[in-house]
Design a protein around this motif. Structure first.
Motif, mmCIF file in Angstrom:
data_model
loop_
_atom_site.group_PDB
_atom_site.id
_atom_site.type_symbol
_atom_site.label_atom_id
_atom_site.label_comp_id
_atom_site.label_asym_id
_atom_site.label_seq_id
_atom_site.Cartn_x
_atom_site.Cartn_y
_atom_site.Cartn_z
ATOM 1 N N VAL A 56 4.845 42.066 31.700
ATOM 2 C CA VAL A 56 3.490 40.757 31.616
ATOM 3 C C VAL A 56 4.443 39.160 30.623
ATOM 4 N N GLN A 57 4.744 40.027 29.735
ATOM 5 C CA GLN A 57 5.212 38.682 28.568
ATOM 6 C C GLN A 57 6.626 37.809 29.455
ATOM 7 N N ASP A 58 6.885 38.362 30.162
ATOM 8 C CA ASP A 58 7.937 38.041 31.324
ATOM 9 C C ASP A 58 7.315 36.695 32.342
ATOM 10 N N ILE A 59 6.241 36.972 32.670
ATOM 11 C CA ILE A 59 5.686 36.347 33.152
ATOM 12 C C ILE A 59 4.559 35.352 33.020
ATOM 13 N N ALA A 60 4.114 35.502 31.332
ATOM 14 C CA ALA A 60 3.734 34.253 30.565
ATOM 15 C C ALA A 60 4.783 33.971 30.501
ATOM 16 N N LYS A 61 6.034 33.825 29.836
ATOM 17 C CA LYS A 61 6.415 33.156 29.423
ATOM 18 C C LYS A 61 6.617 31.678 30.943
ATOM 19 N N LYS A 62 7.157 32.586 31.946
ATOM 20 C CA LYS A 62 7.370 31.488 33.347
ATOM 21 C C LYS A 62 6.048 30.681 33.707
ATOM 22 N N ILE A 63 5.143 30.660 33.023
ATOM 23 C CA ILE A 63 3.910 30.274 33.076
ATOM 24 C C ILE A 63 3.414 29.167 32.241
ATOM 25 N N ASN A 64 4.409 29.265 31.134
ATOM 26 C CA ASN A 64 3.859 28.164 30.502
ATOM 27 C C ASN A 64 5.214 27.427 31.090
ATOM 28 N N GLU A 65 5.727 27.639 30.921
ATOM 29 C CA GLU A 65 7.439 26.928 30.817
ATOM 30 C C GLU A 65 6.672 26.501 32.149
ATOM 31 N N SER A 66 6.052 26.606 32.685
ATOM 32 C CA SER A 66 5.815 26.084 34.649
ATOM 33 C C SER A 66 5.267 24.945 34.263
ATOM 34 N N GLY A 67 3.793 25.144 33.290
ATOM 35 C CA GLY A 67 3.134 24.516 32.614
ATOM 36 C C GLY A 67 3.174 22.924 31.742
ATOM 37 N N ARG A 68 4.256 23.520 30.925
ATOM 38 C CA ARG A 68 4.833 22.247 30.476
ATOM 39 C C ARG A 68 5.965 22.017 31.098
ATOM 40 N N LYS A 69 6.132 21.597 31.943
ATOM 41 C CA LYS A 69 7.454 21.123 32.779
ATOM 42 C C LYS A 69 6.192 20.220 33.205
ATOM 43 N N ARG A 70 4.990 20.768 33.622
ATOM 44 C CA ARG A 70 3.441 19.818 34.974
ATOM 45 C C ARG A 70 3.811 18.977 33.519
ATOM 46 N N ILE A 71 3.498 19.146 32.799
ATOM 47 C CA ILE A 71 2.697 18.070 32.098
ATOM 48 C C ILE A 71 3.632 16.852 31.646
ATOM 49 N N ASP A 72 5.191 17.683 31.313
ATOM 50 C CA ASP A 72 6.269 16.624 30.990
ATOM 51 C C ASP A 72 5.815 15.487 32.301
ATOM 52 N N GLU A 73 6.453 15.956 33.148
ATOM 53 C CA GLU A 73 6.628 15.282 34.176
ATOM 54 C C GLU A 73 4.818 14.553 34.487
ATOM 55 N N GLU A 74 3.698 14.637 33.942
ATOM 56 C CA GLU A 74 3.232 13.949 34.523
ATOM 57 C C GLU A 74 2.564 12.980 33.188
ATOM 58 N N SER A 75 3.490 12.828 32.033
ATOM 59 C CA SER A 75 3.425 12.169 31.260
ATOM 60 C C SER A 75 4.612 11.006 31.178
ATOM 61 N N ALA A 76 5.280 11.399 32.104
ATOM 62 C CA ALA A 76 6.530 10.705 32.482
ATOM 63 C C ALA A 76 6.110 9.178 33.116
#
Length: 76
Positions: A56-76
């Motif tokens: 569960v922690q591994d999955i949550a980490k992947k979801i958080n990383e994906s969300g951060r990446k999407r936010i970074d891409e949208e604000s670039a």
């Protein structure tokens, strides 16, 4: 009805006292109720899961990383 005690720091207590019109016991009761309901939903969703806490922690980490990446891409 049973009672509980909630400890808050002095700053939060002072800020609460700035709003005597608010029933803080009711606010606390509602927050606890919402949290319990969310936990019960999670229990229903995961009750028969064979995932470990580590999974569960591994999955949550992947979801958080994906969300951060999407936010970074949208604000670039």
């Amino acid at each position: 009805m049973p009672s509980i005690t909630v400890n808050v720091d002095a700053d939060l207590k002072a800020r609460m006292e700035n709003h005597p019109e608010i029933n803080w016991s009711e606010v606390t009761r509602q927050a606890i109720q919402e949290k319990i309901e969310a936990l019960e939903v999670m229990d229903e969703l995961t009750g028969e899961s064979e995932l470990t806490e580590s999974d569960v922690q591994d999955i949550a980490k992947k979801i958080n990383e994906s969300g951060r990446k999407r936010i970074d891409e949208e604000s670039a």
